[in-house]
Design an enzyme around this catalytic site. Sequence first.
Site, short mmCIF file in Angstrom:
data_model
loop_
_atom_site.label_atom_id
_atom_site.label_comp_id
_atom_site.label_asym_id
_atom_site.label_seq_id
_atom_site.Cartn_x
_atom_site.Cartn_y
_atom_site.Cartn_z
CE LYS A 1 19.11 35.81 20.30
NZ LYS A 1 20.14 34.91 19.81
CB SER B 1 22.31 35.50 23.06
OG SER B 1 21.84 34.36 22.37
#
Length: 203
Positions: free
Chosen positions: A159, A122
């Site tokens: 993230k 990701s």
Amino acid sequence: MRVMSEEKLQKLAEFIKQYARDNNGESPSLADIMEYMGMVKSTAYRHILELEKRGIISYSGKNTLETPLQKKMHVMSRRIPVVGMIVCGTPDEQEEHISRYLAVPEEWLDGECFLLEAYGDSMADIGVHAGDLVLVKKTNVATDGQVVVALTEEGNTLKRLHYENGKPVLYAENSSYTEKQRVIHPKELTIQGVALKVIKDII
């Protein structure tokens, strides 16, 4: 007094140097030396003391020895724990544990730090791939735009943090993701750290 073999002293000195090069600056234990040299404890100890007398190593008397190069390495670097793994995909519960230590240059560090091993894709667009080590500053605060280790109601994840209308939103950095995969709106969020660097092997 029995004269020690110069060949064995040289062999031991080279073993200590090579061991440090292969193990991030760590020194062999007395047991490692006994096994490699094929010596009993008292003989290995006498050889260690002789190398110290000659200035080839320093020995603390507490099973800790180092070469001059190791001293320089320890001054310029710090041993940082590798703590568990961090998911770079869907948040996932991870048990934190120290798997090993890695010597990291002091100039890379900012306060208390730890390393996390990444998996998933990701964060691939910013160069974080499975197996990479992410150097993280331990903190519970972060500013808009920083890459963070965040604990959400679904687990922890790496993230990009943004604030939208005063609420935190986590973004994956992978352009191949769908909008649903890329954006996380956590109901609960605790900042565990801010990513500083990525350490990786070149393949």
